[in-house]
Design a protein around this motif. Structure first.
Motif, PDB file in Angstrom:
ATOM      1  N   TRP A 403      13.406  50.776  40.072  1.00  0.00           N
ATOM      2  CA  TRP A 403      14.109  51.014  41.333  1.00  0.00           C
ATOM      3  C   TRP A 403      15.522  50.463  41.244  1.00  0.00           C
ATOM      4  O   TRP A 403      15.736  49.351  40.754  1.00  0.00           O
ATOM      5  CB  TRP A 403      13.372  50.358  42.496  1.00  0.00           C
ATOM      6  CG  TRP A 403      12.250  51.225  43.000  1.00  0.00           C
ATOM      7  CD1 TRP A 403      11.080  51.507  42.361  1.00  0.00           C
ATOM      8  CD2 TRP A 403      12.214  51.937  44.234  1.00  0.00           C
ATOM      9  NE1 TRP A 403      10.312  52.358  43.116  1.00  0.00           N
ATOM     10  CE2 TRP A 403      10.975  52.630  44.286  1.00  0.00           C
ATOM     11  CE3 TRP A 403      13.087  52.045  45.312  1.00  0.00           C
ATOM     12  CZ2 TRP A 403      10.618  53.440  45.371  1.00  0.00           C
ATOM     13  CZ3 TRP A 403      12.727  52.839  46.398  1.00  0.00           C
ATOM     14  CH2 TRP A 403      11.495  53.528  46.410  1.00  0.00           C
ATOM     15  N   LEU A 404      16.475  51.252  41.728  1.00  0.00           N
ATOM     16  CA  LEU A 404      17.874  50.855  41.740  1.00  0.00           C
ATOM     17  C   LEU A 404      18.361  50.752  43.176  1.00  0.00           C
ATOM     18  O   LEU A 404      18.167  51.675  43.981  1.00  0.00           O
ATOM     19  CB  LEU A 404      18.733  51.873  40.981  1.00  0.00           C
ATOM     20  CG  LEU A 404      20.244  51.629  40.985  1.00  0.00           C
ATOM     21  CD1 LEU A 404      20.590  50.333  40.265  1.00  0.00           C
ATOM     22  CD2 LEU A 404      20.979  52.807  40.353  1.00  0.00           C
ATOM     23  N   VAL A 405      18.985  49.632  43.489  1.00  0.00           N
ATOM     24  CA  VAL A 405      19.567  49.404  44.816  1.00  0.00           C
ATOM     25  C   VAL A 405      21.028  49.071  44.608  1.00  0.00           C
ATOM     26  O   VAL A 405      21.368  48.361  43.648  1.00  0.00           O
ATOM     27  CB  VAL A 405      18.848  48.260  45.561  1.00  0.00           C
ATOM     28  CG1 VAL A 405      19.415  48.082  46.964  1.00  0.00           C
ATOM     29  CG2 VAL A 405      17.343  48.502  45.611  1.00  0.00           C
ATOM     30  N   ILE A 432      15.890  54.972  44.934  1.00  0.00           N
ATOM     31  CA  ILE A 432      17.239  54.467  45.170  1.00  0.00           C
ATOM     32  C   ILE A 432      17.355  54.076  46.630  1.00  0.00           C
ATOM     33  O   ILE A 432      16.911  54.812  47.520  1.00  0.00           O
ATOM     34  CB  ILE A 432      18.312  55.538  44.855  1.00  0.00           C
ATOM     35  CG1 ILE A 432      18.256  55.945  43.388  1.00  0.00           C
ATOM     36  CG2 ILE A 432      19.707  55.031  45.199  1.00  0.00           C
ATOM     37  CD1 ILE A 432      19.206  57.072  43.046  1.00  0.00           C
ATOM     38  N   LEU A 433      17.943  52.930  46.879  1.00  0.00           N
ATOM     39  CA  LEU A 433      18.241  52.488  48.244  1.00  0.00           C
ATOM     40  C   LEU A 433      19.660  51.953  48.291  1.00  0.00           C
ATOM     41  O   LEU A 433      20.139  51.354  47.315  1.00  0.00           O
ATOM     42  CB  LEU A 433      17.264  51.398  48.694  1.00  0.00           C
ATOM     43  CG  LEU A 433      15.820  51.817  48.974  1.00  0.00           C
ATOM     44  CD1 LEU A 433      14.961  50.581  49.221  1.00  0.00           C
ATOM     45  CD2 LEU A 433      15.735  52.753  50.163  1.00  0.00           C
ATOM     46  N   PRO A 446      17.789  42.581  50.889  1.00  0.00           N
ATOM     47  CA  PRO A 446      16.579  42.962  51.624  1.00  0.00           C
ATOM     48  C   PRO A 446      15.971  44.283  51.154  1.00  0.00           C
ATOM     49  O   PRO A 446      14.746  44.404  51.050  1.00  0.00           O
ATOM     50  CB  PRO A 446      17.071  43.059  53.077  1.00  0.00           C
ATOM     51  CG  PRO A 446      18.253  42.162  53.148  1.00  0.00           C
ATOM     52  CD  PRO A 446      18.906  42.286  51.805  1.00  0.00           C
ATOM     53  N   PHE A 447      16.807  45.274  50.862  1.00  0.00           N
ATOM     54  CA  PHE A 447      16.273  46.549  50.381  1.00  0.00           C
ATOM     55  C   PHE A 447      15.602  46.383  49.015  1.00  0.00           C
ATOM     56  O   PHE A 447      14.557  46.986  48.746  1.00  0.00           O
ATOM     57  CB  PHE A 447      17.393  47.588  50.274  1.00  0.00           C
ATOM     58  CG  PHE A 447      17.802  48.189  51.598  1.00  0.00           C
ATOM     59  CD1 PHE A 447      17.228  47.773  52.790  1.00  0.00           C
ATOM     60  CD2 PHE A 447      18.767  49.169  51.649  1.00  0.00           C
ATOM     61  CE1 PHE A 447      17.608  48.327  54.007  1.00  0.00           C
ATOM     62  CE2 PHE A 447      19.153  49.741  52.855  1.00  0.00           C
ATOM     63  CZ  PHE A 447      18.575  49.311  54.039  1.00  0.00           C
ATOM     64  N   LEU A 462      19.338  45.335  41.620  1.00  0.00           N
ATOM     65  CA  LEU A 462      20.361  45.514  42.648  1.00  0.00           C
ATOM     66  C   LEU A 462      21.743  45.311  42.037  1.00  0.00           C
ATOM     67  O   LEU A 462      21.985  44.299  41.375  1.00  0.00           O
ATOM     68  CB  LEU A 462      20.154  44.503  43.781  1.00  0.00           C
ATOM     69  CG  LEU A 462      21.339  44.242  44.715  1.00  0.00           C
ATOM     70  CD1 LEU A 462      21.672  45.485  45.527  1.00  0.00           C
ATOM     71  CD2 LEU A 462      21.058  43.049  45.628  1.00  0.00           C
ATOM     72  N   ILE A 463      22.628  46.292  42.243  1.00  0.00           N
ATOM     73  CA  ILE A 463      24.043  46.110  41.923  1.00  0.00           C
ATOM     74  C   ILE A 463      24.759  45.858  43.246  1.00  0.00           C
ATOM     75  O   ILE A 463      24.794  46.742  44.106  1.00  0.00           O
ATOM     76  CB  ILE A 463      24.655  47.339  41.227  1.00  0.00           C
ATOM     77  CG1 ILE A 463      23.835  47.737  39.999  1.00  0.00           C
ATOM     78  CG2 ILE A 463      26.097  47.065  40.834  1.00  0.00           C
ATOM     79  CD1 ILE A 463      24.321  49.020  39.332  1.00  0.00           C
TER      80      ILE A 463
END
Length: 586
Positions: A403-405, A432-433, A446-447, A462-463
């Motif tokens: 998962w990428l955020v 993706i979020l 949080p996402f 997360l980036i």
């Protein structure tokens, strides 16, 4: 001997609230525990509902929002009256994405309403413009009724957040355990919301129009995601050779490597979209809104010569799309089924040449962008990494179904471009979020936590821009508390770069002001909390640092990679600040 009469059990109002939500299927509640909410917390404890205590109410709201976006089911944010004010930004973010979060406020006493009670605010009025429904529960016997109504409003039609205010005197007072359950509906469990099927008399002429188009284009919006119609949309694109785009600030719809998916319908982030929209003779916007991101349906984004068709699953959505040439009330999946049936009858010829031309445009754009990035690196002298290179390299380190955020201003924009490039090269992502249409900073951690909680076996990266992390990074404590190890990569350019770049083009002095940060040791902050932290100064250091961070997260330790980057203006910011008198996106 007569049977002993059993006294009906009585429960506090907060317990009835918790039971009603549990019966709907709520399994996670996000809060910052406060005295006003204690009866509800006791009820959730008895229902064995997981309650995540967050360091701030805004974080609780974003976590609930993240869970709702991923699961497509309502999640609950529970706050006290003063905490409600902190949760308003999260409510706004959920409203922008139509995320069905149920915000519950333990509020001031109903008995003294308007008299200046303890922590009294008009939470119902404050929430009303940011929700589909905002109401105060005035009778404890009707708690279940209010929960049922709020749930159905949140999930029905075009979904969105709702708000319930439970006064403290009702929260703490006791009521019959079966209060209100003798009235319909007797079954108050969660049901699939009703879907709209297209009127045949409206549908057939519209399908005739689309079938006659030589250069049709599909643009998917949030309504596709919330109705669960993304696979059918992809099937239409593949079967009919119709390019499929997402609206800007997209919810992930199609797999990034899907042959039918071309990217965002954003002429700045993805320039080939300008060609596709300009040359198309029929644009079908499914589950989207003709708002500022879509230039309100006007030229030059949508040429006057093209037929603009909007298909929406609720009357509410259609009212926002009055500018369309043709409107159809239909569930997105049902509309896709009808397109596929028409194709199966053989009277709809795939537009292969048009499809292939758009593929060539995408491939050329990817090649040119990567070449430009390579030339930038070869020029040297910059030292620090380009933010697009950072985003591409991060995805290179990820595996399929990770998962990428991403979160931030330019960080968000460069990451969107990187997703398209990586998808062209075959990268698949589990999800993706990112911030939605309000571009609210601070949602990233949080996402990412929501993604990790709902997909515990997946890796979550997360980036985050440095400014975005400062807005919501305190929520990283929840990663330690709940044992949700994530990897945070900081795109650290030393300030609010997206804003400073606008200032440089807007201000007469061509300088930026009040947007710089000191050199913040984000990696040391992670170490201080008990996690893994590394500082990266060059691109050569990045790949091994990412592998160590992913390994640390795999071993249960949240990680932070603090990457020193340089500020590079993103295409969308450049396009919208090309005149000193224009700094907005409209």
């Amino acid at each position: 001997m007569s049977a002993k009469r059993q006294t009906p059990r009585r429960l506090r109002g907060g317990n009835l609230l918790a039971r009603a939500l549990h019966h709907k299927g709520v399994r996670h509640v996000f809060t910052l525990a406060g005295g006003f909410c204690n009866p509800a917390l006791e009820g959730f404890m008895e229902c064995q509902t997981a309650v995540v205590n967050c360091p701030h109410e805004q974080v609780a709201g974003h976590l609930a929002d993240g869970h709702a976006r991923i699961t497509r089911k309502p999640a609950v944010c529970l706050v006290g009256p003063e905490g409600f004010a902190n949760a308003v930004p999260a409510m706004m973010e959920a409203w922008g994405e139509r995320s069905p979060v149920i915000f519950v406020t333990g509020s001031s006493s109903l008995r003294r309403d308007g008299a200046g009670g303890f922590k009294e605010i008009d939470d119902v009025a404050i929430a009303a413009p940011l929700c589909k429904y905002s109401a105060r529960i005035t009778d404890g016997a009707r708690i279940g009724e209010f929960v049922d109504r709020a749930w159905k409003i949140a999930t029905g039609g075009y979904p969105g957040p709702v708000h319930l205010s439970l006064p403290v005197d009702i929260m703490f007072s006791s009521f019959d355990e079966q209060a209100g359950l003798d009235e319909r509906p007797f079954n108050r469990s969660d049901h699939k919301p009703p879907r709209a099927w297209p009127d045949p008399e409206a549908l057939e002429p519209l399908l005739d129009l689309i079938a006659a188009a030589e250069r049709p284009l599909l643009v998917g919006g949030h309504g596709v995601w919330w109705s669960g119609g993304e696979k059918k949309l992809e099937a239409v694109g593949a079967a009919l050779s119709v390019p499929v785009f997402n609206i800007p600030y997209h919810q992930k719809l199609l797999g990034e490597s899907s042959p039918a998916y071309f990217g965002l319908a954003d002429i700045h982030q993805y320039p080939p979209a300008a060609f596709a929209l300009r040359e198309s003779d029929a644009v079908i916007l499914v589950g989207g809104r003709l708002d500022n991101q879509m230039n309100f349906g006007n030229p030059p984004l949508f040429p006057a010569a093209a037929a603009l068709i909007c298909v929406n699953g609720s009357h509410e959505e259609l009212t926002h799309n009055r500018a369309a040439d043709h409107l159809l009330l239909s569930d997105p999946g049902a509309f896709a089924d009808e397109m596929l049936r028409r194709h199966a009858r053989g009277d709809w010829k795939p537009t292969g040449d048009w499809f292939e031309l758009n593929r060539q445009k995408r491939g050329a754009w990817v090649a040119d962008t990567v070449a430009d990035l390579q030339r930038d690196a070869e020029a040297g002298g910059h030292g620090k990494m380009h933010p697009l290179q950072l985003a591409i390299d991060v995805q290179e380190a990820m595996a399929d179904d990770d998962w990428l955020v991403f979160d931030g201003g330019n960080t968000h924009f460069w990451s969107e471009i990187a997703v398209n490039i990586a998808g062209w090269h075959g990268r698949r992502l589990g999800g993706i979020l990112h911030p939605g249409s309000f571009s609210l900073l601070g949602v990233g951690v949080p996402f990412a936590l929501a993604a990790k909680n709902t997909h515990p076996d997946s890796r979550v990266v997360l980036i985050s821009g440095d400014g975005a992390f400062l807005s919501g990074g305190l929520s990283i404590e929840t990663a330690f508390q709940e044992r949700w190890p994530i990897v945070v990569v900081i795109d650290n350019n030393g300030g609010l770069d997206c804003i400073s770049q606008q200032q440089e083009r807007l201000f007469a002095s061509a300088r930026h002001f009040a947007t710089d940060f000191r050199d913040i040791p984000f990696d040391k902050m992670a170490e201080g909390l008990g996690g893994h932290g590394e500082r990266v100064e060059t691109r050569a250091q990045l790949a091994p640092a990412l592998q160590r961070a992913l390994a640390a997260a795999g071993a249960g330790k949240p990680a932070c990679v603090n990457v020193k980057t340089r500020g590079v203006i993103s295409p969308i910011v450049l396009a919208t600040t090309n005149k000193r008198d224009k700094a907005s996106i409209e």
